[in-house]
Design a protein around this motif. Structure first.
Motif, PDB file in Angstrom:
ATOM      1  N   SER A 124       0.833  -1.203   0.000  1.00  0.00           N
ATOM      2  CA  SER A 124       0.000   0.000   0.000  1.00  0.00           C
ATOM      3  C   SER A 124       0.866   1.251   0.000  1.00  0.00           C
ATOM      4  CB  SER A 124      -0.925   0.018   1.229  1.00  0.00           C
ATOM      5  OG  SER A 124      -0.157   0.104   2.425  1.00  0.00           O
ATOM      6  N   SER A 126       0.540   5.479   1.452  1.00  0.00           N
ATOM      7  CA  SER A 126      -0.245   6.266   2.405  1.00  0.00           C
ATOM      8  C   SER A 126      -1.124   7.315   1.739  1.00  0.00           C
ATOM      9  CB  SER A 126       0.682   6.941   3.417  1.00  0.00           C
ATOM     10  OG  SER A 126       1.609   7.796   2.761  1.00  0.00           O
ATOM     11  N   ALA A 127      -0.790   7.731   0.523  1.00  0.00           N
ATOM     12  CA  ALA A 127      -1.595   8.734  -0.182  1.00  0.00           C
ATOM     13  C   ALA A 127      -1.325   8.625  -1.674  1.00  0.00           C
ATOM     14  CB  ALA A 127      -1.260  10.142   0.310  1.00  0.00           C
ATOM     15  N   ILE A 136       5.570  10.537   2.255  1.00  0.00           N
ATOM     16  CA  ILE A 136       4.709   9.439   1.815  1.00  0.00           C
ATOM     17  C   ILE A 136       5.295   8.120   2.312  1.00  0.00           C
ATOM     18  CG2 ILE A 136       3.688   8.285  -0.179  1.00  0.00           C
ATOM     19  CD1 ILE A 136       2.726  11.169   0.272  1.00  0.00           C
ATOM     20  N   THR A 137       4.428   7.233   2.786  1.00  0.00           N
ATOM     21  CA  THR A 137       4.872   5.924   3.276  1.00  0.00           C
ATOM     22  C   THR A 137       4.487   4.838   2.279  1.00  0.00           C
ATOM     23  OG1 THR A 137       4.614   6.639   5.574  1.00  0.00           O
ATOM     24  CG2 THR A 137       4.753   4.269   5.166  1.00  0.00           C
ATOM     25  N   THR A 139       4.482   0.884   1.668  1.00  0.00           N
ATOM     26  CA  THR A 139       4.491  -0.298   2.531  1.00  0.00           C
ATOM     27  C   THR A 139       4.501  -1.586   1.721  1.00  0.00           C
ATOM     28  OG1 THR A 139       3.237   0.938   4.193  1.00  0.00           O
ATOM     29  CG2 THR A 139       3.272  -1.452   4.424  1.00  0.00           C
ATOM     30  N   GLN A 168       8.696  -0.876   5.192  1.00  0.00           N
ATOM     31  CA  GLN A 168       8.300   0.477   4.818  1.00  0.00           C
ATOM     32  C   GLN A 168       9.468   1.275   4.256  1.00  0.00           C
ATOM     33  OE1 GLN A 168       6.549   2.563   8.136  1.00  0.00           O
ATOM     34  NE2 GLN A 168       4.530   1.639   7.837  1.00  0.00           N
ATOM     35  N   GLN A 170       9.841   5.493   3.578  1.00  0.00           N
ATOM     36  CA  GLN A 170       9.234   6.819   3.608  1.00  0.00           C
ATOM     37  C   GLN A 170      10.080   7.770   2.773  1.00  0.00           C
ATOM     38  OE1 GLN A 170       8.783   7.690   7.896  1.00  0.00           O
ATOM     39  NE2 GLN A 170       6.569   7.461   7.587  1.00  0.00           N
TER      40      GLN A 170
END
Length: 336
Positions: A124, A126-127, A136-137, A139, A168, A170
């Motif tokens: 996934s 995060s945005a 932004i993460t 994953t 993760q 970032q």
């Protein structure tokens, strides 16, 4: 008795002819290829599907002359070869062990070792929209721990990595146009969903384009280019055709990115195709914003940044002689 002598005479003639044919003539040339010498590989740890570069000398330029083994398993894809560098894809069934190399007849059992680990997978993000500087993460699983082996991109712009772990990564949104976020582990790309930067959006409006379709097939009209399905396609009734949008009266669009995919089996027909912008309702006057010069990959959206200085009411793809054979097209930018 005559038959016996006749047979002997015939065999003598055949022997002379074939014997002469086996001798080296003046045009006969022998080639002796110099022995290859590998100096090392760029990665010693990785996963199936990633590319590994072998450095050295006397590799020649023919991929068909190259064989590479990972733990005794031969690679099926030699991506490229030049005299000092071979790029090879780690095979799906590779195992940890020695890396062997053969170029023409010279074989080296071990030019180094390679440890096979599970390939990273995407889970996934995060945005899917953000502004430059936003964190932004990204994953997933099996991410490499060494940050020097990781690169994050949005489109063609590199992003600054803030932190990373086994699950993760970032990164900060770069000051760039929208694009597909990709995190690379040892150059192995792991893409996420398309990411919009700032107020950029998918540009839509009233669909414009050529009328009809080849054979009056209702499934291959211009609507197929914007239905979100890479398995459908446009097929114009004539060699030339176009498809795009009218963003509306009193509005104009600034194009920053275009994404397109060809009709399966007809990718070459997109070569010479153009992305155009116009403020003329007849489309007689237009600007060519981008020209496709190579056949795009089937089944995926090829993504290209557009450096458009002006804004346009009409944006569209024009095919001069390829029957507008396109599976999908997306226009990204801002609308005023």
């Amino acid at each position: 008795m005559k038959n016996k002598f006749l047979i002997i005479a015939c065999w003598s003639i055949v022997s002379i002819l074939f014997g002469a044919g086996c001798k080296k003539g003046p045009q006969f040339r022998e080639f002796t290829y110099p022995a290859q010498s590998a100096s090392g590989i760029n990665y010693n740890v990785g996963f199936p599907g990633m590319n590994v570069t072998i450095k050295g000398t006397n590799f020649d330029t023919l991929t068909g002359a190259v064989k590479v083994w990972f733990g005794g398993i031969q690679a099926t894809t030699v991506v490229s070869c030049r005299d000092t560098q071979i790029v090879v894809q780690v095979p799906a069934t590779a195992v940890s062990g020695k890396v062997g190399l053969q170029v023409w007849t010279t074989k080296t059992d071990s030019i180094g070792s390679f440890t096979v680990i599970p390939a990273p997978t995407y889970k996934s993000i995060s945005a899917t929209r953000g502004n430059p500087g936003d964190v932004i993460t990204f994953t997933g699983l099996n991410f490499l721990p060494d940050v020097s082996a990781i690169k994050a991109m949005i489109g063609s712009s590199q992003a600054q990595i803030v932190s990373n772990s086994a699950t993760q990564v970032q990164f900060k949104v770069p000051n760039s146009v929208s694009g597909t976020p990709v995190v690379k582990f040892n150059d192995y790309p792991l893409p996420g969903p398309f990411f919009f930067v700032g107020n950029e959006q998918k540009i839509t409006g009233t669909l414009i384009g050529h009328s009809g379709s080849y054979g009056n097939n209702a499934n291959t009209t211009i609507a197929a280019a914007v239905d979100g399905n890479l398995n459908t396609y446009v097929d114009a009734a004539t060699a030339s055709g176009y498809v795009g949008y009218d963003v509306g009266a009193g509005k104009s669009a600034k194009l920053t990115v275009v994404r397109y995919a060809p009709r399966s089996g007809q990718a070459a027909r997109m070569v010479k195709g153009e992305i155009r912008g116009s403020n003329d309702a007849t489309l007689t006057s237009y600007d060519v914003l981008y020209k496709i010069t190579t056949a795009p990959t089937v089944g995926v959206l090829t993504e290209t940044a557009i450096n458009a200085a002006n804004t346009y009411r009409y944006i569209y793809y024009y095919s001069p002689d390829g029957y507008c054979d396109i599976a999908e097209i997306e226009f990204i930018g801002t609308v005023q």
